[in-house]
Motif scaffolding. Structure first.
Motif, PDB file in Angstrom:
ATOM      1  N   ASP A 266       0.811  -1.219   0.000  1.00  0.00           N
ATOM      2  CA  ASP A 266       0.000   0.000   0.000  1.00  0.00           C
ATOM      3  C   ASP A 266       0.847   1.272   0.000  1.00  0.00           C
ATOM      4  OD1 ASP A 266      -2.621   0.940  -0.180  1.00  0.00           O
ATOM      5  OD2 ASP A 266      -2.700   1.419   1.945  1.00  0.00           O
ATOM      6  N   GLY A 267       2.027   1.183  -0.600  1.00  0.00           N
ATOM      7  CA  GLY A 267       2.885   2.356  -0.693  1.00  0.00           C
ATOM      8  C   GLY A 267       3.655   2.680   0.569  1.00  0.00           C
ATOM      9  N   GLU A 268       3.355   1.958   1.675  1.00  0.00           N
ATOM     10  CA  GLU A 268       4.033   2.227   2.943  1.00  0.00           C
ATOM     11  C   GLU A 268       5.375   1.495   3.033  1.00  0.00           C
ATOM     12  OE1 GLU A 268       2.859   4.377   5.113  1.00  0.00           O
ATOM     13  OE2 GLU A 268       1.075   4.745   3.895  1.00  0.00           O
ATOM     14  N   ALA A 269       5.527   0.443   2.248  1.00  0.00           N
ATOM     15  CA  ALA A 269       6.774  -0.320   2.212  1.00  0.00           C
ATOM     16  C   ALA A 269       6.926  -0.864   0.801  1.00  0.00           C
ATOM     17  CB  ALA A 269       6.755  -1.462   3.238  1.00  0.00           C
ATOM     18  N   ASP A 270       8.138  -1.317   0.457  1.00  0.00           N
ATOM     19  CA  ASP A 270       8.382  -1.846  -0.880  1.00  0.00           C
ATOM     20  C   ASP A 270       7.532  -3.076  -1.142  1.00  0.00           C
ATOM     21  OD1 ASP A 270      10.238   0.132  -1.291  1.00  0.00           O
ATOM     22  OD2 ASP A 270      11.961  -1.128  -0.724  1.00  0.00           O
ATOM     23  N   MET A 271       7.212  -3.276  -2.429  1.00  0.00           N
ATOM     24  CA  MET A 271       6.510  -4.493  -2.817  1.00  0.00           C
ATOM     25  C   MET A 271       7.358  -5.712  -2.428  1.00  0.00           C
ATOM     26  SD  MET A 271       6.229  -7.168  -5.162  1.00  0.00           S
ATOM     27  CE  MET A 271       7.213  -6.727  -6.575  1.00  0.00           C
ATOM     28  N   PHE A 272       6.738  -6.663  -1.755  1.00  0.00           N
ATOM     29  CA  PHE A 272       7.445  -7.842  -1.259  1.00  0.00           C
ATOM     30  C   PHE A 272       7.232  -8.970  -2.255  1.00  0.00           C
ATOM     31  CE2 PHE A 272       7.942 -11.602   1.518  1.00  0.00           C
ATOM     32  CZ  PHE A 272       9.162 -11.299   2.116  1.00  0.00           C
ATOM     33  N   PRO A 273       8.305  -9.562  -2.815  1.00  0.00           N
ATOM     34  CA  PRO A 273       8.132 -10.584  -3.853  1.00  0.00           C
ATOM     35  C   PRO A 273       7.459 -11.840  -3.313  1.00  0.00           C
ATOM     36  CG  PRO A 273      10.432 -10.451  -3.163  1.00  0.00           C
ATOM     37  CD  PRO A 273       9.725  -9.298  -2.521  1.00  0.00           C
ATOM     38  N   SER A 274       6.772 -12.525  -4.205  1.00  0.00           N
ATOM     39  CA  SER A 274       6.077 -13.754  -3.825  1.00  0.00           C
ATOM     40  C   SER A 274       6.084 -14.709  -5.003  1.00  0.00           C
ATOM     41  CB  SER A 274       4.638 -13.445  -3.403  1.00  0.00           C
ATOM     42  OG  SER A 274       3.919 -14.624  -3.107  1.00  0.00           O
ATOM     43  N   THR A 275       6.209 -15.990  -4.732  1.00  0.00           N
ATOM     44  CA  THR A 275       6.169 -17.023  -5.762  1.00  0.00           C
ATOM     45  C   THR A 275       5.212 -18.122  -5.310  1.00  0.00           C
ATOM     46  OG1 THR A 275       8.076 -18.138  -4.753  1.00  0.00           O
ATOM     47  CG2 THR A 275       8.522 -16.604  -6.555  1.00  0.00           C
ATOM     48  N   PRO A 276       4.669 -18.909  -6.263  1.00  0.00           N
ATOM     49  CA  PRO A 276       3.740 -19.981  -5.876  1.00  0.00           C
ATOM     50  C   PRO A 276       4.309 -20.904  -4.807  1.00  0.00           C
ATOM     51  CG  PRO A 276       3.709 -19.688  -8.252  1.00  0.00           C
ATOM     52  CD  PRO A 276       4.822 -18.814  -7.729  1.00  0.00           C
ATOM     53  N   TYR A 277       3.446 -21.333  -3.919  1.00  0.00           N
ATOM     54  CA  TYR A 277       3.710 -22.258  -2.813  1.00  0.00           C
ATOM     55  C   TYR A 277       4.422 -21.591  -1.634  1.00  0.00           C
ATOM     56  CZ  TYR A 277       3.223 -25.166  -6.990  1.00  0.00           C
ATOM     57  OH  TYR A 277       2.804 -25.699  -8.191  1.00  0.00           O
ATOM     58  N   ASP A 278       4.574 -20.274  -1.654  1.00  0.00           N
ATOM     59  CA  ASP A 278       5.258 -19.639  -0.532  1.00  0.00           C
ATOM     60  C   ASP A 278       4.264 -19.274   0.576  1.00  0.00           C
ATOM     61  OD1 ASP A 278       3.986 -17.280  -1.268  1.00  0.00           O
ATOM     62  OD2 ASP A 278       5.813 -16.234  -1.897  1.00  0.00           O
ATOM     63  N   GLU A 279       4.766 -18.575   1.606  1.00  0.00           N
ATOM     64  CA  GLU A 279       3.970 -18.285   2.790  1.00  0.00           C
ATOM     65  C   GLU A 279       2.948 -17.172   2.563  1.00  0.00           C
ATOM     66  OE1 GLU A 279       7.713 -15.891   2.679  1.00  0.00           O
ATOM     67  OE2 GLU A 279       7.279 -18.043   2.632  1.00  0.00           O
ATOM     68  N   SER A 280       2.971 -16.546   1.397  1.00  0.00           N
ATOM     69  CA  SER A 280       2.065 -15.441   1.131  1.00  0.00           C
ATOM     70  C   SER A 280       0.864 -15.835   0.287  1.00  0.00           C
ATOM     71  CB  SER A 280       2.823 -14.299   0.437  1.00  0.00           C
ATOM     72  OG  SER A 280       2.003 -13.156   0.312  1.00  0.00           O
ATOM     73  N   GLN A 281       1.064 -16.673  -0.734  1.00  0.00           N
ATOM     74  CA  GLN A 281      -0.010 -16.972  -1.680  1.00  0.00           C
ATOM     75  C   GLN A 281      -0.417 -18.428  -1.760  1.00  0.00           C
ATOM     76  OE1 GLN A 281       1.070 -17.255  -6.027  1.00  0.00           O
ATOM     77  NE2 GLN A 281       2.862 -16.074  -5.371  1.00  0.00           N
ATOM     78  N   GLY A 282       0.378 -19.362  -1.229  1.00  0.00           N
ATOM     79  CA  GLY A 282       0.022 -20.765  -1.372  1.00  0.00           C
ATOM     80  C   GLY A 282      -0.029 -21.150  -2.839  1.00  0.00           C
ATOM     81  N   PHE A 283      -1.202 -21.601  -3.312  1.00  0.00           N
ATOM     82  CA  PHE A 283      -1.349 -22.034  -4.695  1.00  0.00           C
ATOM     83  C   PHE A 283      -1.740 -20.890  -5.626  1.00  0.00           C
ATOM     84  CE2 PHE A 283      -1.535 -25.945  -2.346  1.00  0.00           C
ATOM     85  CZ  PHE A 283      -0.972 -26.884  -3.178  1.00  0.00           C
ATOM     86  N   GLY A 284      -1.912 -19.663  -5.104  1.00  0.00           N
ATOM     87  CA  GLY A 284      -2.168 -18.523  -5.974  1.00  0.00           C
ATOM     88  C   GLY A 284      -3.587 -18.003  -5.888  1.00  0.00           C
TER      89      GLY A 284
END
Length: 986
Positions: free
Chosen positions: A624-642
């Motif tokens: 939300d502009g407060e911090a840098d965009m944090f990268p994410s890839t499938p199966y990680d702790e942020s998106q799981g399967f997408g």
């Protein structure tokens, strides 16, 4: 004498050989033997993480009531617990950890424990099941525990102490943020909340157990110096237990909670936690934080972004799949039955604690009022609207603004009201809550609440057990909103997902369309995984930022309101699950069109597999502009399967790129393997995706390895073995596994291996999508009914491609190879600066993916802006009129036009507007009608293409039935910046 001497020598030799045999056995067994009544602190911690075995517990070594910190003190505590259990008497059982270290599988070890210790149902209480050991919890009398421990040197029976019943994380969570043991008189403020879990099968009433526990707590509070000392919050009085704590009970839980506005020293707190845990009828102690809420574009995104920004299509709704015949259960703050999205002119279902079911009602068929009969909070009404809201018809049903119908507008709902006007809610356990939902024929449960704890808790265990025992039922949980906070300034906070049961579908939140960086990015607040035992959570994402849905009111209202949170993402996925159930139950599989002969009832784990198989990759976390965009890839702790995409979950004729094959309720015994060889044909998708899921047997609270029955998925492709979830080997933690790879071979072989089961067998589902024509239909080594599925899709399935998703260029894409010396990067912007670069690079591939997909805005075909002079054409029945355009139009995504009839009473006109290339080949056809049964003499029609059309050079008008006037045609295309351009054809 000689004869006597020979006998003596013979006896000595026999004794020597016997001794050698005993020694040989001992030497062979030595590496595997375990102390029968004890385990080392290290081994115990590898089985289950506890406060007694955690290395972090050493900081409390100076606290007399604190957990163990060394191997010696731990062993001493175990021996003290043996003596304490002996003193309980002959008829009082206590909890023990029982481990079997024999060679074999979980199933054989469970049977071994049962045969030696007479524990027939011990497999229902698994703690850990690994290749070298299987451990379970058991309630045993002291004498029986000792006998069991003495039966075999390969079985260990260890009593649970007070500090092995709680994890270090659960213990310290009650101390609050910023806790520091080095500070004198450190106190906790309004954060200490624990729950003692009564052991299953305990014969005494919960009221009796509460009385016993409270008496012990009052005694220990009084005898602990740090508790009885003067504290400022009670104005100089000598504090009593009731001044600072409450002890209540609910659902087999003894709840020890610190009161608001008071302070408590951490040493006092530890003494009371130990007091609660030391009872033989308490099997576990958990941190018990309050359960709180996890507060028209979302439908379009979840169904696959079909269409364009100006004309968003809902392909499942267009095909008649709107949730008809399906019922969801929702546990939330209630629902406003007077809202236009739920109002029933024929009356309301009874709203009380009778759990009355009335299937004749339009929307709400059951309303269990555990809390009250209303939704003064608004959270529940909003969530229900997202699942299945549908505007009523008749008086008072006029929408104020945009219609906010839900994902499955023709479905019905069973409401479980668990909260009032505040943020806190009080849900029930799986039984009775889910049981009441099933009585209303609900098969999906939506829960947008949680406690922010990522450990495997009692609620998770019970949810897993319910779904394992009731495989038609799927529980969908919001992951939580603890992944980032503007107030704290902290972002990308891992280990914050809650509701992490193995069988739950755990949902993260992405942005909505045209919000922030767009829908291909998770929202900054969305909680992150993994679970405490290392499993992938969350599982799938859905839009959760700025979601508009039904507004609450005690009176009639047709208004909507906008909320953000994983609470908003979860009901979207629940509604999507209802659409998939209808898809299978009405026979849309495998042909993509409705055929009742193909209908079957799917399991919850097949629905889960289809949803996970559909996931599209998320590019990162939008802070939300407060911090840098944090990268994410499938199966990680942020998106799981997408990001969920229904159009990729199943094959829908005329909409989906890929064909889909499914297998449901495949059953394997221990050590067996299921195998399927699948032919790969040609189609418009570049990827093949294989997903396997199953509902696993429940694990133990606080488990360090929570998988009970282990299945392994692999795919053989072009001589290579592909492993799931982005791994280079078997996934030993997750019961959800997906292999995704670039299509490029004549066939693939899918294998599922029952590697290590505790139960006799395990059922699972498999979904395969891509250019799949058929499978061999001969599973290898599968016992009994190896496969329960509908026929494979026929080869004649239409190959109409899916519409491309809204274009979001990857901002981090860059090719540096070959440019390093010049300090340059080949980026999307670089390609777009020169026309020759664009022409050269957009058709190339980078690591298997088309650059035109990565740089989708830059590489988009140009839209030629022009005015084409055309008059209104009159076409007789059967006549075709064709005209050449002065210039080619590219990237056409939509057409509009008008047909004026010559007849308006008993006749109607049917005609086509056809786009053609320079050679006269048909590129697209729009058919429309007017007059007669259509009730008008003028029809204006509009259609969005499945894929953009290039090379339009000719336009034809064909009157198929009767005569008509064709005019006002408009081609809509987009320029290189994604801006829509209208091209009048007049």
């Amino acid at each position: 004498k000689q004869e006597t001497a020979l006998k003596s020598i013979s006896i000595q030799r026999m004794q020597l050989f016997a001794a050698i045999r005993i020694l040989a056995v001992a030497l062979v067994a030595a590496p595997f033997t375990r102390a029968s009544d004890s385990l080392s602190i290290e081994l115990h911690n590898s089985i289950i993480h506890t406060a007694a075995t955690s290395v972090e517990s050493s900081q409390y070594s100076d606290v007399s009531v604190g957990p163990s910190s060394t191997d010696e003190s731990f062993a001493d505590d175990l021996q003290k617990q043996w003596k304490a259990n002996e003193g309980l008497g002959d008829d009082v059982a206590a909890p023990y950890l029982v481990c079997d270290f024999t060679a074999g599988t979980g199933r054989s070890r469970v049977e071994h424990i049962n045969s030696l210790c007479d524990l027939p149902d011990i497999g229902d209480h698994s703690v850990q099941n690994l290749p070298d050991r299987t451990c379970v919890n058991a309630q045993l009398l002291y004498a029986d525990a000792k006998k069991c421990a003495a039966k075999s040197e390969f079985i260990a029976v260890v009593p649970h102490t007070a500090w092995t019943k709680i994890s270090y994380e659960a213990l310290t969570a009650g101390f609050g943020d910023g806790f520091n043991t080095t500070m004198p008189n450190q106190v906790a403020i309004e954060t200490a909340r624990y729950a003692g879990i009564i052991c299953p099968g305990d014969s005494e009433s919960i009221k009796t157990r509460r009385s016993e526990a409270k008496n012990a707590l009052m005694r220990d509070f009084k005898s602990t110096e740090k508790c009885a000392a003067t504290v400022p919050s009670v104005r100089g009085y000598m504090a009593k237990f009731g001044d600072i704590f409450t002890l209540t009970f609910e659902n087999s839980r003894l709840k020890l909670h610190q009161k608001d506005g008071v302070f408590v020293n951490y040493e006092c707190l530890m003494a009371l936690v130990a007091s609660l845990a030391e009872h033989p009828f308490v099997c576990n102690v958990e941190h018990d934080p309050p359960v709180v809420l996890f507060n028209d574009n979302a439908r379009w995104i979840m169904q696959g972004n079909v269409g364009s920004n100006s004309n968003k299509k809902l392909p499942f709704h267009d095909a008649g799949i709107k949730g008809f015949g399906q019922t969801v259960q929702m546990s939330d703050t209630g629902l406003s039955v007077q809202s236009c999205y739920f109002y029933d002119s024929n009356g309301e279902v009874v709203r009380d604690k009778s759990a009355t079911v009335d299937r004749s009602k339009r929307k709400v068929v059951q309303y269990y009022a555990k809390s009250d009969q209303y939704d003064d909070n608004g959270h529940g009404t909003h969530c229900a609207g997202t699942i299945l809201g549908e505007i009523c018809t008749g008086t008072g049903c006029t929408v104020n603004g945009v219609n906010r119908d839900g994902s499955a507008p023709e479905a019905k709902i069973a409401v479980y009201d668990i909260g009032g006007s505040g943020p806190g809610v009080s849900p029930d356990d799986a039984d009775p809550m889910f049981v009441r939902g099933m009585s209303a024929f609900a098969t999906v449960h939506s829960a947008s609440w949680g406690n922010g704890d990522n450990s495997y808790q009692t609620r998770d265990r019970k949810n897993d057990k319910f779904q394992y025992d009731n495989p038609s039922f799927l529980v969908v949980f919001a992951a939580g909103n603890s992944g980032g906070s503007k107030n704290s300034g902290r972002y990308n906070i891992k280990n914050t997902s809650s509701g992490v049961a193995k069988n739950n579908l755990n949902v993260c939140a992405t942005n909505n369309h045209e919000v922030g960086l767009g829908q291909s990015y998770t929202a900054y607040f969305s909680s992150m995984g993994p679970s405490q035992d290392g499993r992938m959570k969350p599982d799938i994402c859905a839009p959760g930022m700025k979601i508009s849905s039904a507004k609450n009111s005690r009176g009639r209202t047709c208004s909507s309101q906008t909320y953000s949170g994983t609470s908003m993402a979860c009901p979207g996925v629940a509604g999507s699950a209802l659409l998939l159930r209808q898809f299978f139950m009405e026979g849309f599989y495998p042909t993509g069109t409705k055929n009742s002969a193909d209908s079957f009832t799917p399991t919850g784990y097949l629905i889960k597999a289809a949803i996970l198989n559909s996931g599209r990759a998320v590019l990162g976390r939008d802070n939300d502009g407060e911090a840098d965009m944090f990268p994410s890839t499938p199966y990680d702790e942020s998106q799981g399967f997408g990001l969920i995409s229904l159009i990729d979950a199943v094959y829908l004729n005329g909409e989906s790129k890929a064909k889909v094959l499914v297998w449901d309720q495949v059953e394997l015994e221990n050590g067996k393997m299921w195998e399927e060889t699948i032919t790969i044909g040609s189609c418009d998708t570049q990827q093949t995706s294989v997903t396997m899921t199953y509902f696993d047997k429940e694990g133990a609270v606080g488990c360090s390895t929570c998988m009970t029955n282990r299945l392994d998925l692999t795919v053989m492709n072009n001589g290579q073995t592909l492993y799931p979830n982005g791994k280079t080997g078997h996934d030993t933690k997750n019961n959800v596994q997906r292999v995704r790879f670039e299509t490029g071979n004549d066939s693939i072989t899918v294998r599922v291996h029952a590697k290590n089961l505790i139960t006799a067998s395990q059922k699972f589902a498999v979904v395969v999508s891509g250019c799949v024509d058929s499978g061999s239909r001969h599973p290898a080594h599968s016992p009994g009914p190896s496969k329960i599925s509908s026929p494979a899709p026929s080869k004649s399935i239409s190959q109409t491609p899916t519409a491309a998703p809204t274009c979001f260029e990857d901002p981090n894409f860059a090719i540096t190879r070959g440019f390093k010396k010049k300090q340059l990067k080949r980026t999307c912007k670089y390609f777009g600066e020169k026309k020759w670069r664009k022409k050269k690079w957009c058709n190339k591939r980078y690591r298997g993916q088309l650059i035109s997909e990565i740089c989708c805005v830059t590489c988009a075909p140009e839209c030629t802006q022009q005015e084409i002079l055309m008059k209104e054409y009159y076409a007789r029945s059967g006549q075709t009129i064709t005209t050449n355009l002065p210039a080619v139009i590219n990237n056409v995504q939509q057409v509009r036009g008008t047909l004026r009839c010559t007849y308006t009473t008993n006749h109607y006109v049917s005609g086509d507007f056809i786009l053609q290339d320079a050679s006269g080949n048909q590129l697209y056809k729009m058919n429309f009608h007017c007059g007669g049964q259509h009730g008008t003499d003028v029809t204006k029609s509009s259609e969005v293409f499945d894929m953009p059309v290039d090379g339009v050079k000719m336009v034809s008008y064909k009157s198929s039935w009767n005569s008509g006037y064709y005019s006002d045609f408009m081609a809509i295309c987009t320029d290189v910046n994604g801006k829509e351009i209208e091209v009048p054809l007049k």
